[in-house]
Enzyme design. Sequence first.
Site, short mmCIF file in Angstrom:
data_model
loop_
_atom_site.label_atom_id
_atom_site.label_comp_id
_atom_site.label_asym_id
_atom_site.label_seq_id
_atom_site.Cartn_x
_atom_site.Cartn_y
_atom_site.Cartn_z
N SER A 88 0.80 -1.23 0.00
CA SER A 88 0.00 0.00 0.00
C SER A 88 0.84 1.28 0.00
O SER A 88 0.29 2.38 0.01
CB SER A 88 -0.94 0.01 1.20
N THR A 191 -1.88 3.76 3.84
CA THR A 191 -0.97 4.91 3.79
C THR A 191 -0.07 4.99 5.02
O THR A 191 -0.51 4.70 6.13
CB THR A 191 -1.84 6.19 3.80
N THR A 209 1.69 7.05 -0.23
CA THR A 209 0.84 5.88 -0.48
C THR A 209 0.84 5.50 -1.95
O THR A 209 1.13 6.35 -2.82
CB THR A 209 -0.61 6.19 -0.04
N ARG A 219 -6.94 8.21 -10.58
CA ARG A 219 -7.50 8.57 -9.25
C ARG A 219 -6.38 9.07 -8.31
O ARG A 219 -5.31 8.48 -8.22
CB ARG A 219 -8.18 7.35 -8.65
N VAL A 220 -6.67 10.16 -7.62
CA VAL A 220 -5.76 10.70 -6.60
C VAL A 220 -6.53 10.72 -5.28
O VAL A 220 -7.69 11.14 -5.24
CB VAL A 220 -5.28 12.12 -6.98
N ASP A 222 -6.42 11.24 -0.77
CA ASP A 222 -6.22 12.34 0.18
C ASP A 222 -4.75 12.58 0.52
O ASP A 222 -4.36 13.69 0.92
CB ASP A 222 -6.95 12.04 1.49
N THR A 242 -5.32 8.24 7.43
CA THR A 242 -5.14 7.05 6.62
C THR A 242 -6.52 6.43 6.42
O THR A 242 -7.42 6.64 7.23
CB THR A 242 -4.20 6.06 7.33
N GLY A 243 -6.68 5.69 5.34
CA GLY A 243 -7.97 5.05 5.10
C GLY A 243 -8.56 5.51 3.79
O GLY A 243 -7.84 5.94 2.88
#
Length: 329
Positions: A88, A191, A209, A219-220, A222, A242-243
Site C-alpha cells: 500500500s 498509507t 501511499t 485517481r488521486v 487524500d 489514513t484510510g
Amino acid sequence: MDATRRTLVSGIVATASAAALAPSHTAAMFMDPMPRPSAVPPSTIISTWDHGMPANVAAMAALERGGSALDAAEQGVMVVEADPKNLSVGLGGLPDRDGIVTLDACIMDGDGRAGSVCFVQGIEHPVSVARMVMERTSHVMLAGAGAERFAREQGVHQRANALSEQARTAWEEWKKTSHYAPVINIENHDTIGLLVRKGDGSMAGSCTTSGLAYKVHGRVGDSPIIGAGLYVDEEVGCATCTGLGETVLRTLASFLAVERMRMGDSPQKACEEAIARLIHKHPNLASYQVGILALDATGRHGAHAVTKGFTYALSTNGAHAMHAASHAM
Ligand code: GLY
C-alpha cells in the site's frame, strides 16, 4: 521555529530563553555546569499502522544525527516506500485496475511550507520529490508526467513500470471478477502518515501511499492533498489521516483536527471531532475505515478511527511502542 514562538509552546524552552535573556550574573547563578537529562525536551514521533514502527526508528535516528524535523519526516517514511513487500506504499503497492502503480505523497514543514506529488509512476521515493517541489520550486504540487519530468530533471531515477510478483499475483486474481470493493483495514496497513515534534518545538509531517488498490487510472486520494492527508502548523500541532481517501478529501480531516486544537481541544479530542464529522457525512460505517493521528505543539498526541483495527507507532526519545487507536464503532 523562532525563539519567540518556541517560548509560547514550551515551558522548558521558555525557561532556557529567560535565562539567555537575563543579565549575565543572573544567568550564571542558575547555570548548571552539568545539564541534567530531564532538562532536554523529548522529541515525539507518531505514525500510522504497523509499518510505522520501522519508519519511527529511522525518523528518530535522523533526529539523533542532528537532522531537522523535516529530515526525520522524510527519512522515516522512505523506509516504508522502499519496502517491496508493502502493498500500500511505494512501488511494491497494488496497482490500479489497468495494472499500473501510481503514487501520491506530500511533506509539510512546521512553518507552513509544503510540497506534494500525485499520480506519479516509477519513482521509488515520491516523498523526496515532494520535498524537492517544496524547496526547489515556487509551487506546492506537481502531478503525473510533469512531476515525473521534474523528478528526472532533479536527478531522480525513474524506473519502468513493473509490478512486484506479489502485486501481480493479487492483480491477476482481482481481474477474474474485477469486483471493486475497498477492504477495511486491508492487511492491517494503508498509507503511512508520520508526524514529528522535535525537542526544540519544531514540527513536520509526511504522508505517502500507492492509494487504493484497483482504483480507476488517474485517481488521486487524500494523501498528497495538504489539509486532507496531512496538515502541520507548529504554532498549534499537526495531523495525518489514513484510510478511504475520498471521505478524508470531503472533510479535510487533518486540517479540521489542527483547527480543533487551535480552538483548545486536546489532540485526542481533535481526532474524535474530525472522525465524528467524517462519520456524519459518511454514515455507511460498514464500508470504510479512516484513522487519524494528531500531535500538538507541547508533544501530546491523539489517535482515533472510524472502526476497530487502526494501529499506530509512538516514539519518544529512545522508546518505541505500538498502540491500538480508540474507535467510534
Ligand atoms: N488514504 C489513501 C488513499 O485513499 O489513497
